[in-house]
Write a protein that holds these residues in place. Structure first.
Motif, PDB file in Angstrom:
ATOM      1  N   ILE A 187       1.477   8.743  10.677  1.00 35.30           N
ATOM      2  CA  ILE A 187       0.461   7.720  10.351  1.00 35.30           C
ATOM      3  C   ILE A 187       0.486   6.648  11.443  1.00 35.30           C
ATOM      4  O   ILE A 187       1.539   6.060  11.705  1.00 35.30           O
ATOM      5  CB  ILE A 187       0.703   7.086   8.958  1.00 35.30           C
ATOM      6  CG1 ILE A 187       0.491   8.133   7.856  1.00 35.30           C
ATOM      7  CG2 ILE A 187      -0.239   5.915   8.737  1.00 35.30           C
ATOM      8  CD1 ILE A 187       0.713   7.625   6.458  1.00 35.30           C
ATOM      9  N   ILE A 204      -4.334   9.352  10.897  1.00 37.89           N
ATOM     10  CA  ILE A 204      -3.306  10.137  10.185  1.00 37.89           C
ATOM     11  C   ILE A 204      -3.398  11.602  10.595  1.00 37.89           C
ATOM     12  O   ILE A 204      -4.490  12.116  10.829  1.00 37.89           O
ATOM     13  CB  ILE A 204      -3.456  10.002   8.639  1.00 37.89           C
ATOM     14  CG1 ILE A 204      -2.463  10.918   7.932  1.00 37.89           C
ATOM     15  CG2 ILE A 204      -4.871  10.288   8.189  1.00 37.89           C
ATOM     16  CD1 ILE A 204      -2.369  10.782   6.467  1.00 37.89           C
ATOM     17  N   LEU A 238       3.353   9.799   0.599  1.00 37.80           N
ATOM     18  CA  LEU A 238       2.224  10.718   0.741  1.00 37.80           C
ATOM     19  C   LEU A 238       2.693  12.174   0.723  1.00 37.80           C
ATOM     20  O   LEU A 238       2.076  13.032   0.093  1.00 37.80           O
ATOM     21  CB  LEU A 238       1.504  10.420   2.061  1.00 37.80           C
ATOM     22  CG  LEU A 238       0.013  10.672   2.102  1.00 37.80           C
ATOM     23  CD1 LEU A 238      -0.697   9.885   1.012  1.00 37.80           C
ATOM     24  CD2 LEU A 238      -0.551  10.299   3.454  1.00 37.80           C
ATOM     25  N   ALA A 289      -5.609   2.587   2.252  1.00 41.94           N
ATOM     26  CA  ALA A 289      -4.471   1.761   2.691  1.00 41.94           C
ATOM     27  C   ALA A 289      -4.694   1.126   4.065  1.00 41.94           C
ATOM     28  O   ALA A 289      -3.792   0.523   4.621  1.00 41.94           O
ATOM     29  CB  ALA A 289      -3.210   2.608   2.708  1.00 41.94           C
ATOM     30  N   ASN A 333       0.846  -1.206   0.000  1.00 43.95           N
ATOM     31  CA  ASN A 333       0.000   0.000   0.000  1.00 43.95           C
ATOM     32  C   ASN A 333       0.875   1.247   0.000  1.00 43.95           C
ATOM     33  O   ASN A 333       1.233   1.737   1.067  1.00 43.95           O
ATOM     34  CB  ASN A 333      -0.902   0.028   1.249  1.00 43.95           C
ATOM     35  CG  ASN A 333      -1.863  -1.125   1.268  1.00 43.95           C
ATOM     36  OD1 ASN A 333      -2.436  -1.468   0.244  1.00 43.95           O
ATOM     37  ND2 ASN A 333      -2.035  -1.745   2.421  1.00 43.95           N
ATOM     38  N   THR A 351      -5.025   7.588   2.061  1.00 39.10           N
ATOM     39  CA  THR A 351      -4.597   6.686   3.141  1.00 39.10           C
ATOM     40  C   THR A 351      -5.730   5.817   3.630  1.00 39.10           C
ATOM     41  O   THR A 351      -5.492   4.739   4.145  1.00 39.10           O
ATOM     42  CB  THR A 351      -4.050   7.444   4.373  1.00 39.10           C
ATOM     43  OG1 THR A 351      -4.897   8.518   4.655  1.00 39.10           O
ATOM     44  CG2 THR A 351      -2.651   7.904   4.178  1.00 39.10           C
ATOM     45  N   GLU A 352      -6.952   6.300   3.499  1.00 36.43           N
ATOM     46  CA  GLU A 352      -8.089   5.493   3.961  1.00 36.43           C
ATOM     47  C   GLU A 352      -8.165   4.174   3.189  1.00 36.43           C
ATOM     48  O   GLU A 352      -8.548   3.149   3.734  1.00 36.43           O
ATOM     49  CB  GLU A 352      -9.399   6.271   3.809  1.00 36.43           C
ATOM     50  CG  GLU A 352      -9.611   7.248   4.974  1.00 36.43           C
ATOM     51  CD  GLU A 352     -10.724   8.250   4.714  1.00 36.43           C
ATOM     52  OE1 GLU A 352     -11.389   8.137   3.678  1.00 36.43           O
ATOM     53  OE2 GLU A 352     -10.910   9.147   5.565  1.00 36.43           O
ATOM     54  N   THR A 385      -5.305   2.357   7.367  1.00 34.17           N
ATOM     55  CA  THR A 385      -4.543   2.848   8.517  1.00 34.17           C
ATOM     56  C   THR A 385      -5.536   3.281   9.598  1.00 34.17           C
ATOM     57  O   THR A 385      -6.688   3.547   9.313  1.00 34.17           O
ATOM     58  CB  THR A 385      -3.675   4.064   8.126  1.00 34.17           C
ATOM     59  OG1 THR A 385      -4.520   5.040   7.518  1.00 34.17           O
ATOM     60  CG2 THR A 385      -2.575   3.683   7.175  1.00 34.17           C
ATOM     61  N   TYR A 408       0.380   4.419  -0.554  1.00 30.46           N
ATOM     62  CA  TYR A 408      -0.109   5.640   0.088  1.00 30.46           C
ATOM     63  C   TYR A 408      -0.341   5.470   1.584  1.00 30.46           C
ATOM     64  O   TYR A 408      -0.806   6.371   2.249  1.00 30.46           O
ATOM     65  CB  TYR A 408      -1.376   6.144  -0.619  1.00 30.46           C
ATOM     66  CG  TYR A 408      -1.057   6.726  -1.974  1.00 30.46           C
ATOM     67  CD1 TYR A 408      -0.236   7.840  -2.098  1.00 30.46           C
ATOM     68  CD2 TYR A 408      -1.536   6.136  -3.132  1.00 30.46           C
ATOM     69  CE1 TYR A 408       0.079   8.366  -3.326  1.00 30.46           C
ATOM     70  CE2 TYR A 408      -1.223   6.653  -4.381  1.00 30.46           C
ATOM     71  CZ  TYR A 408      -0.410   7.775  -4.474  1.00 30.46           C
ATOM     72  OH  TYR A 408      -0.083   8.290  -5.704  1.00 30.46           O
ATOM     73  N   GLY A 409       0.016   4.304   2.121  1.00 29.10           N
ATOM     74  CA  GLY A 409      -0.020   4.130   3.565  1.00 29.10           C
ATOM     75  C   GLY A 409       1.303   4.498   4.182  1.00 29.10           C
ATOM     76  O   GLY A 409       1.520   4.335   5.377  1.00 29.10           O
ATOM     77  N   HIS A 410       2.225   4.999   3.356  1.00 30.85           N
ATOM     78  CA  HIS A 410       3.550   5.383   3.864  1.00 30.85           C
ATOM     79  C   HIS A 410       3.733   6.892   3.796  1.00 30.85           C
ATOM     80  O   HIS A 410       3.489   7.502   2.752  1.00 30.85           O
ATOM     81  CB  HIS A 410       4.648   4.690   3.070  1.00 30.85           C
ATOM     82  CG  HIS A 410       5.924   4.639   3.829  1.00 30.85           C
ATOM     83  ND1 HIS A 410       6.746   5.721   3.929  1.00 30.85           N
ATOM     84  CD2 HIS A 410       6.493   3.662   4.563  1.00 30.85           C
ATOM     85  CE1 HIS A 410       7.790   5.404   4.682  1.00 30.85           C
ATOM     86  NE2 HIS A 410       7.657   4.156   5.083  1.00 30.85           N
TER      87      HIS A 410
END
Length: 218
Positions: A213, A160, A127, A155, A119, A152-153, A157, A121-123
């Motif tokens: 995050i 954030i 981002l 991904a 993922n 991020t949603e 998490t 965009y989870g980093h």
């Protein structure tokens, strides 16, 4: 403490580990540190020069360096490794040559590996690059932050927080604007929090982007 200490440094040894793994005597320590910086800078410069991506997202989440006596192992965690792996087969060898030339290491072998992140965009670093690209294209600050939170949603998490400081939207007075979604427990050492700070140069000055995050609780 929630604002003033890097969440990664605060959690080292519990939920987070170092991005560089090597040992050096105190007198050689600064040399090793500078060597790490050279490796990271060289990789980032190579990608910036050779990438033809309109968004400007290089997609490097982090670069891990492991050093042994005769070997330097570099692992690049990328969100979009298509450029290095699929476009042209010789890209990684070319990058290896560049880094070796920069380091001037004669008696040590250098090995570069690329790992894809599930993922991207989870980093926070990827981002932050995305937000930087948006701000360069004159998108309003609030809009860019909300779009980043939407990404991020997907991904998965738990929370954030995005903060941008500087002359936001070209205003005369610098200010800090931030937005939070979900939980970001900065005081809890057991909570695994990814953090990134990123500088972006826009037409009206330099802006600083910080992203926290909250991934999961150990």
């Amino acid at each position: 403490m929630g604002q003033k200490i890097n969440p990664l440094g605060f959690r080292l040894g519990t939920t987070q580990s170092h991005h560089s793994l090597w040992f050096a005597q105190p007198k050689n320590y600064s040399e090793g540190l500078q060597e790490d910086k050279k490796i990271r800078d060289c990789i980032k410069n190579y990608l910036q020069k050779n990438m033809r991506v309109s968004s400007g997202v290089e997609g490097i989440a982090r670069i891990e360096i492991q050093k042994r006596i005769d070997l330097i192992q570099v692992i690049i965690y990328m969100g979009f490794p298509k450029f290095l792996i699929e476009d042209r087969p010789g890209r990684i060898e070319e990058l290896q040559m560049n880094v070796q030339k920069e380091l001037n290491c004669v008696n040590r072998k250098l090995n570069i590996a690329v790992t894809r992140i599930a993922n991207p965009y989870g980093h926070p670093t990827i981002l932050a690059e995305f937000i930087a690209g948006q701000l360069k294209n004159r998108v309003s600050c609030r809009k860019a932050m909300k779009k980043a939170i939407e990404l991020t949603e997907q991904a998965d998490t738990k929370g954030i927080q995005v903060q941008i400081a500087g002359r936001i939207n070209g205003k005369e007075i610098a200010r800090v604007d931030w937005i939070r979604e979900g939980r970001v427990p900065l005081q809890t050492i057991g909570a695994k929090i990814d953090y990134s700070s990123y500088t972006v140069r826009t037409i009206y000055g330099v802006l600083g982007i910080k992203i926290w995050i909250f991934i999961d609780k150990e």
